[in-house]
Design a protein around this motif. Structure first.
Motif, PDB file in Angstrom:
ATOM      1  N   LYS A 107       0.852  -1.077  -0.103  1.00 22.35           N
ATOM      2  CA  LYS A 107       0.083   0.071   0.067  1.00 22.35           C
ATOM      3  C   LYS A 107       0.974   1.336  -0.008  1.00 22.35           C
ATOM      4  CE  LYS A 107      -3.938   0.224   2.217  1.00 22.35           C
ATOM      5  NZ  LYS A 107      -4.835   0.095   1.158  1.00 22.35           N
ATOM      6  N   GLN A 108       2.077   1.273  -0.125  1.00 22.11           N
ATOM      7  CA  GLN A 108       3.133   2.089  -0.077  1.00 22.11           C
ATOM      8  C   GLN A 108       2.724   3.030   1.275  1.00 22.11           C
ATOM      9  OE1 GLN A 108       2.454   3.483  -4.262  1.00 22.11           O
ATOM     10  NE2 GLN A 108       4.795   3.369  -3.969  1.00 22.11           N
ATOM     11  N   ALA A 109       2.829   2.406   2.306  1.00 21.80           N
ATOM     12  CA  ALA A 109       2.331   2.882   3.604  1.00 21.80           C
ATOM     13  C   ALA A 109       2.875   2.120   4.811  1.00 21.80           C
ATOM     14  CB  ALA A 109       0.889   3.246   3.509  1.00 21.80           C
ATOM     15  N   PRO A 110       2.738   2.858   6.167  1.00 18.71           N
ATOM     16  CA  PRO A 110       3.119   2.047   7.088  1.00 18.71           C
ATOM     17  C   PRO A 110       2.323   0.765   7.290  1.00 18.71           C
ATOM     18  CG  PRO A 110       3.126   4.048   7.725  1.00 18.71           C
ATOM     19  CD  PRO A 110       2.477   4.162   6.535  1.00 18.71           C
ATOM     20  N   PHE A 111       2.616  -0.227   7.832  1.00 14.96           N
ATOM     21  CA  PHE A 111       1.765  -1.599   8.230  1.00 14.96           C
ATOM     22  C   PHE A 111       2.026  -2.103   9.565  1.00 14.96           C
ATOM     23  CE2 PHE A 111       6.138  -2.167   7.102  1.00 14.96           C
ATOM     24  CZ  PHE A 111       6.642  -3.409   7.803  1.00 14.96           C
ATOM     25  N   TRP A 112       1.599  -3.129   9.769  1.00 14.83           N
ATOM     26  CA  TRP A 112       1.521  -3.988  11.008  1.00 14.83           C
ATOM     27  C   TRP A 112       2.248  -5.174  10.822  1.00 14.83           C
ATOM     28  CZ3 TRP A 112      -2.133  -3.899  15.544  1.00 14.83           C
ATOM     29  CH2 TRP A 112      -2.555  -2.346  15.999  1.00 14.83           C
ATOM     30  N   VAL A 113       2.949  -5.938  11.597  1.00 10.46           N
ATOM     31  CA  VAL A 113       3.280  -7.277  11.612  1.00 10.46           C
ATOM     32  C   VAL A 113       2.375  -8.078  12.825  1.00 10.46           C
ATOM     33  CG1 VAL A 113       5.145  -8.971  12.420  1.00 10.46           C
ATOM     34  CG2 VAL A 113       5.861  -6.793  11.330  1.00 10.46           C
ATOM     35  N   MET A 114       1.511  -8.744  12.297  1.00 10.15           N
ATOM     36  CA  MET A 114       0.407  -9.325  13.095  1.00 10.15           C
ATOM     37  C   MET A 114       0.820 -10.579  14.033  1.00 10.15           C
ATOM     38  SD  MET A 114      -2.801  -8.206  14.055  1.00 10.15           S
ATOM     39  CE  MET A 114      -3.181  -7.166  12.933  1.00 10.15           C
ATOM     40  N   GLU A 115       1.915 -11.079  13.532  1.00  9.65           N
ATOM     41  CA  GLU A 115       2.589 -12.289  14.090  1.00  9.65           C
ATOM     42  C   GLU A 115       4.123 -12.195  13.775  1.00  9.65           C
ATOM     43  OE1 GLU A 115       1.025 -16.043  12.929  1.00  9.65           O
ATOM     44  OE2 GLU A 115      -1.300 -15.471  12.803  1.00  9.65           O
ATOM     45  N   GLN A 116       4.763 -11.771  14.943  1.00  5.06           N
ATOM     46  CA  GLN A 116       6.065 -11.627  15.016  1.00  5.06           C
ATOM     47  C   GLN A 116       6.660 -12.805  15.811  1.00  5.06           C
ATOM     48  OE1 GLN A 116       7.932  -8.524  14.056  1.00  5.06           O
ATOM     49  NE2 GLN A 116       9.950  -9.829  14.364  1.00  5.06           N
ATOM     50  N   LEU A 117       7.902 -13.617  15.354  1.00  7.09           N
ATOM     51  CA  LEU A 117       8.483 -14.367  16.115  1.00  7.09           C
ATOM     52  C   LEU A 117       8.615 -14.408  17.515  1.00  7.09           C
ATOM     53  CD1 LEU A 117      10.301 -17.146  15.130  1.00  7.09           C
ATOM     54  CD2 LEU A 117      12.293 -15.717  15.969  1.00  7.09           C
ATOM     55  N   SER A 118       8.392 -15.294  18.353  1.00 10.14           N
ATOM     56  CA  SER A 118       8.197 -15.218  19.768  1.00 10.14           C
ATOM     57  C   SER A 118       9.416 -16.256  20.457  1.00 10.14           C
ATOM     58  CB  SER A 118       6.879 -15.201  20.454  1.00 10.14           C
ATOM     59  OG  SER A 118       6.187 -14.315  20.058  1.00 10.14           O
ATOM     60  N   GLY A 119       9.474 -17.220  19.582  1.00  9.79           N
ATOM     61  CA  GLY A 119      10.103 -18.488  19.937  1.00  9.79           C
ATOM     62  C   GLY A 119      10.480 -19.393  18.669  1.00  9.79           C
TER      63      GLY A 119
ATOM     64  N   TRP B   3      12.569 -25.534  15.229  1.00  5.25           N
ATOM     65  CA  TRP B   3      13.527 -24.797  14.858  1.00  5.25           C
ATOM     66  C   TRP B   3      14.690 -24.347  16.012  1.00  5.25           C
ATOM     67  CZ3 TRP B   3      11.565 -19.515  11.706  1.00  5.25           C
ATOM     68  CH2 TRP B   3      10.857 -20.008  10.669  1.00  5.25           C
ATOM     69  N   ARG B   4      15.696 -24.034  15.745  1.00  3.26           N
ATOM     70  CA  ARG B   4      16.848 -23.628  16.872  1.00  3.26           C
ATOM     71  C   ARG B   4      16.130 -22.708  17.742  1.00  3.26           C
ATOM     72  NH1 ARG B   4      21.977 -24.712  16.020  1.00  3.26           N
ATOM     73  NH2 ARG B   4      22.525 -24.009  17.990  1.00  3.26           N
ATOM     74  N   ALA B   5      16.427 -22.454  19.000  1.00  4.39           N
ATOM     75  CA  ALA B   5      16.165 -21.679  19.826  1.00  4.39           C
ATOM     76  C   ALA B   5      16.818 -20.276  19.345  1.00  4.39           C
ATOM     77  CB  ALA B   5      16.794 -21.789  21.249  1.00  4.39           C
ATOM     78  N   PRO B   6      16.037 -19.053  19.321  1.00  2.00           N
ATOM     79  CA  PRO B   6      16.497 -17.811  19.168  1.00  2.00           C
ATOM     80  C   PRO B   6      17.720 -17.392  19.918  1.00  2.00           C
ATOM     81  CG  PRO B   6      14.278 -17.676  19.431  1.00  2.00           C
ATOM     82  CD  PRO B   6      14.488 -18.991  19.942  1.00  2.00           C
ATOM     83  N   TYR B   7      18.835 -17.127  18.847  1.00  2.01           N
ATOM     84  CA  TYR B   7      19.956 -16.594  19.531  1.00  2.01           C
ATOM     85  C   TYR B   7      19.711 -15.305  20.414  1.00  2.01           C
ATOM     86  CZ  TYR B   7      25.084 -15.740  19.424  1.00  2.01           C
ATOM     87  OH  TYR B   7      26.463 -15.678  19.852  1.00  2.01           O
ATOM     88  N   PRO B   8      20.501 -15.303  21.600  1.00  3.72           N
ATOM     89  CA  PRO B   8      20.248 -13.993  22.351  1.00  3.72           C
ATOM     90  C   PRO B   8      20.356 -12.516  21.526  1.00  3.72           C
ATOM     91  CG  PRO B   8      21.755 -15.272  23.767  1.00  3.72           C
ATOM     92  CD  PRO B   8      21.517 -15.795  22.242  1.00  3.72           C
ATOM     93  N   GLY B   9      19.157 -11.797  21.707  1.00  5.17           N
ATOM     94  CA  GLY B   9      19.141 -10.524  21.118  1.00  5.17           C
ATOM     95  C   GLY B   9      18.280 -10.692  19.623  1.00  5.17           C
ATOM     96  N   PHE B  10      18.153 -12.056  19.418  1.00  2.36           N
ATOM     97  CA  PHE B  10      17.707 -12.183  17.761  1.00  2.36           C
ATOM     98  C   PHE B  10      15.905 -11.503  18.089  1.00  2.36           C
ATOM     99  CE2 PHE B  10      15.214 -14.718  14.850  1.00  2.36           C
ATOM    100  CZ  PHE B  10      15.911 -14.589  13.855  1.00  2.36           C
ATOM    101  N   ILE B  11      15.435 -11.887  18.862  1.00  2.00           N
ATOM    102  CA  ILE B  11      13.712 -11.374  18.730  1.00  2.00           C
ATOM    103  C   ILE B  11      13.681 -10.012  19.007  1.00  2.00           C
ATOM    104  CG2 ILE B  11      11.735 -11.661  20.447  1.00  2.00           C
ATOM    105  CD1 ILE B  11      12.489 -14.398  21.302  1.00  2.00           C
ATOM    106  N   ARG B  12      14.392  -9.346  19.742  1.00  2.00           N
ATOM    107  CA  ARG B  12      14.405  -7.872  20.029  1.00  2.00           C
ATOM    108  C   ARG B  12      14.960  -7.292  18.584  1.00  2.00           C
ATOM    109  NH1 ARG B  12      19.066  -4.637  21.504  1.00  2.00           N
ATOM    110  NH2 ARG B  12      18.453  -2.417  21.898  1.00  2.00           N
ATOM    111  N   ALA B  13      15.950  -7.670  18.023  1.00  2.00           N
ATOM    112  CA  ALA B  13      16.530  -7.373  16.785  1.00  2.00           C
ATOM    113  C   ALA B  13      15.451  -7.473  15.508  1.00  2.00           C
ATOM    114  CB  ALA B  13      18.036  -7.761  16.250  1.00  2.00           C
ATOM    115  N   ALA B  14      14.917  -8.613  15.535  1.00  2.00           N
ATOM    116  CA  ALA B  14      13.859  -8.691  14.423  1.00  2.00           C
ATOM    117  C   ALA B  14      12.645  -7.776  14.572  1.00  2.00           C
ATOM    118  CB  ALA B  14      13.458 -10.402  14.534  1.00  2.00           C
TER     119      ALA B  14
END
Length: 659
Positions: free
Chosen positions: A290-302, A311-322
């Motif tokens: 939409k050439q506009a801001p959006f939402w992430v309705m499902e962001q990785l939590s684990g 999957w492998r456990a998220p590396y420390p800092g990975f969740i926050r960085a993503a």
């Protein structure tokens, strides 16, 4: 306001757990939750018997803690009573989606399902239209093409063909059914396949996918129509996902207030180098819808799992960085899937912020840090947008048609786009992924990857862009097909030949056979999959083929056209070539590439009314030093930043220019 939240399923948990969960959410920085997108059997346990009391209690509880609510229309999971009473809702497919007990087991063209969809949507919208905690709605969940072959889809497809072509004679002409004695003399002879077959008519297959994509959009309109009538102040969105089956997302989101995406970056160590760039591509494409801001309705939590290896456990800092990566590329809302890891059902190993034991751990700690940071910067972030001067065209017809007919071993549409996008990101350049139909006049550099289906209108638009001073880069397999998926009968690149100043006299499908090209500077680059044999018609060669029987002939060309320039790549070079090419072209376009940006580090900018936020993200597992031009202030630490910034693994910073 920037929304940070979680997906929560009160129907899956004892009521005695609800308040302790909500209290911890509030303490962790949650300001929004998504509810009810899979809860139809609890909302309507029997036909016409609506039971919203439990959801009322849950929403009231969230409201008491100052947490807003997005409600999902639960139509991805029709309840068993509905399937039993109206068996036509099930799609006719040769896979698991054709039976109840899973998800997505519904046909978009089923009259029964359209009727029941309208009813449940109307009931929910009427019930919650004035609840102060409810701010918006999500249509369905993760739409995808089903390729259903039922009688309702067949009838609807016939109607679509009549609207599109008017007559059987025109269908026969546009599909070229004279081949293999495939001409139709009655509409009833046009039957739908239950799976893709290599030998089907490609024009038919493209139209069938166009029809199915339009069916999704038309089905979604039922929900939008009911919500708009009863909840005019609420937003409506939909959470798409990175499905490999093409769906025309640009059309899907036209009626919606903003696009949303489900973002699950891969946690595997082997994906460390490429995954952050693939994630950025997904986010840039969502923003471009939409050439506009959006939402992430499902962001990785684990780590995801359940129907795949965990999957492998998220590396420390990975969740926050993503999560910060999502914000940096234009997300105004980031909702994590999910709060609690499921104890029952099919998603027991799709891990949330809390593990099965429910005791807060490092993942929730990372989430809390992220939500606290966003909350502190919310006033700065609010109203800012991502504005870029570089675009990559993503065309539904070309993507779909290319997937229907393989070209050569190893060549993949999405992977090619990833390579181009990754190279631009390594130069610190912001990129929009756009539909060919949108306005392109604001861009300075446009990349056209494999525009396989090329209309005269799109070609004229791109030609005008170059004439007015733009820089255009076109890659092989462009201009191959007409809109009806029949072959163009002129030299490639078809209607772009005049602008590019070159024509393809022959091509060589190399597959995985080694190949190389040589730049005029003497540097040799490896190339892959394909070679076009080019004849210059005004363009100049900057690279030549370095081997094969066409050694020494043009491989990459430049054509000065009007006030701009058009480049044609007659093969698929290694990424080092793209890096060098785009560094030169971005400077030619008046941009400022960062040629010394470390691998894995990404830069993005959000701005409004003189406010400029520069995001630095180290999406790698190594400490990286980022060169800095100018003086900045870190909005996370308050420190002055000049000349360079050191970032630990998965560290991020948000900078503003020093006064």
């Amino acid at each position: 306001m920037i929304y940070i939240g979680v997906d929560y399923y009160p129907e899956q948990w004892e009521r005695s757990q609800w308040e302790s969960d909500v209290k911890l959410m509030k303490a962790s920085g949650v300001n929004v939750v998504r509810l009810a997108e899979f809860a139809w059997s609890r909302l309507e346990p029997k036909e016409g018997a609506y039971c919203f009391g439990w959801l009322d209690d849950a929403i009231d509880l969230f409201a008491s803690y100052g947490i807003d609510v997005v409600l999902g229309i639960p139509t991805m999971t029709p309840p068993n009573w509905l399937v039993e009473a109206y068996p036509d809702v099930l799609p006719q497919l040769d896979n698991h989606l054709g039976q109840p007990g899973v998800r997505g087991h519904r046909c978009y063209n089923s009259p029964s399902y359209q009727k029941k969809t309208r009813q449940i949507t109307r009931q929910l919208a009427a019930h919650y239209n004035d609840h102060p905690a409810v701010i918006g709605w999500q249509t369905d969940n993760e739409f995808a093409l089903l390729m259903c072959g039922c009688e309702h889809c067949t009838e609807a497809f016939h109607m679509w063909l009549k609207r599109t072509y008017g007559s059987l004679e025109m269908v026969n002409k546009q599909w070229g059914t004279v081949v293999w004695s495939g001409e139709y003399s009655s509409w009833s002879q046009i039957r739908l396949p239950k799976n893709h077959h290599t030998y089907f008519n490609p024009s038919f297959l493209l139209d069938y996918r166009r029809f199915q994509s339009e069916s999704v959009t038309a089905y979604q309109h039922i929900q939008i129509e009911e919500i708009r009538k009863l909840c005019p102040t609420h937003f409506i969105t939909h959470n798409t996902w990175a499905d490999g089956t093409p769906l025309h997302h640009y059309e899907l989101f036209k009626e919606l207030d903003f696009a949303s995406i489900d973002y699950y970056p891969n946690t595997s160590p082997e994906k460390v180098k490429t995954n952050p760039y693939s994630g950025a591509l997904l986010l840039d494409r969502t923003r471009g819808m939409k050439q506009a801001p959006f939402w992430v309705m499902e962001q990785l939590s684990g780590p995801p799992g359940s129907w795949q290896n965990i999957w492998r456990a998220p590396y420390p800092g990975f969740i926050r960085a993503a999560a910060w990566q999502s914000i940096s590329r234009g997300a105004d809302g980031v909702v994590f899937f999910r709060w609690r890891t499921a104890a029952v059902g099919s998603e027991q190993y799709w891990h949330g912020l809390l593990d099965h034991h429910g005791v807060p751990g490092r993942r929730l700690e990372e989430f809390s840090k992220f939500s606290k940071e966003v909350g502190e910067l919310s006033s700065l972030l609010e109203g800012t947008t991502v504005n870029n001067n570089v675009a990559i065209l993503w065309d539904f017809d070309s993507h779909t048609s290319f997937k229907l007919q393989k070209q050569t071993e190893g060549l993949d549409f999405e992977e090619h786009v990833k390579e181009l996008h990754r190279s631009l990101l390594r130069l610190g350049l912001g990129v929009d992924l756009i539909d060919p139909k949108v306005d392109i006049s604001s861009y300075r550099l446009i990349i056209v990857p494999m525009l396989y289906v090329l209309t005269d209108e799109t070609a004229a638009k791109l030609e005008a862009f170059v004439e007015k001073g733009g820089i255009l880069v076109v890659t092989p397999r462009t201009g191959v097909k007409l809109a009806n998926n029949q072959m163009r009968q002129d030299h490639l690149p078809g209607p772009l030949a005049r602008c590019l100043g070159v024509r393809v006299t022959e091509y060589d499908s190399l597959g995985l056979e080694p190949h190389s090209i040589q730049h005029s500077s003497g540097i040799r680059y490896s190339a892959h999959y394909w070679s076009d044999l080019l004849e210059l018609q005004g363009a100049e060669a900057s690279c030549v083929h370095a081997d094969q029987f066409y050694k020494g002939t043009p491989a990459v060309t430049k054509h000065a056209f009007g006030k701009g320039a058009a480049y044609y790549l007659g093969t698929f070079p290694e990424e080092a070539y793209y890096d060098a090419l785009f560094a030169d072209l971005s400077e030619e376009a008046g941009l400022s590439p960062m040629t010394s940006l470390p691998e894995g580090v990404q830069v993005s900018v959000r701005e409004r009314d003189g406010v400029r936020l520069v995001f630095l993200l180290n999406m790698s597992r190594q400490t990286q030093t980022v060169p800095i031009e100018g003086s900045f202030v870190s909005q996370l630490s308050g420190e002055s930043v000049q000349q360079k910034k050191q970032l630990e693994p998965y560290a991020i910073d948000v900078l503003t220019p020093a006064l």
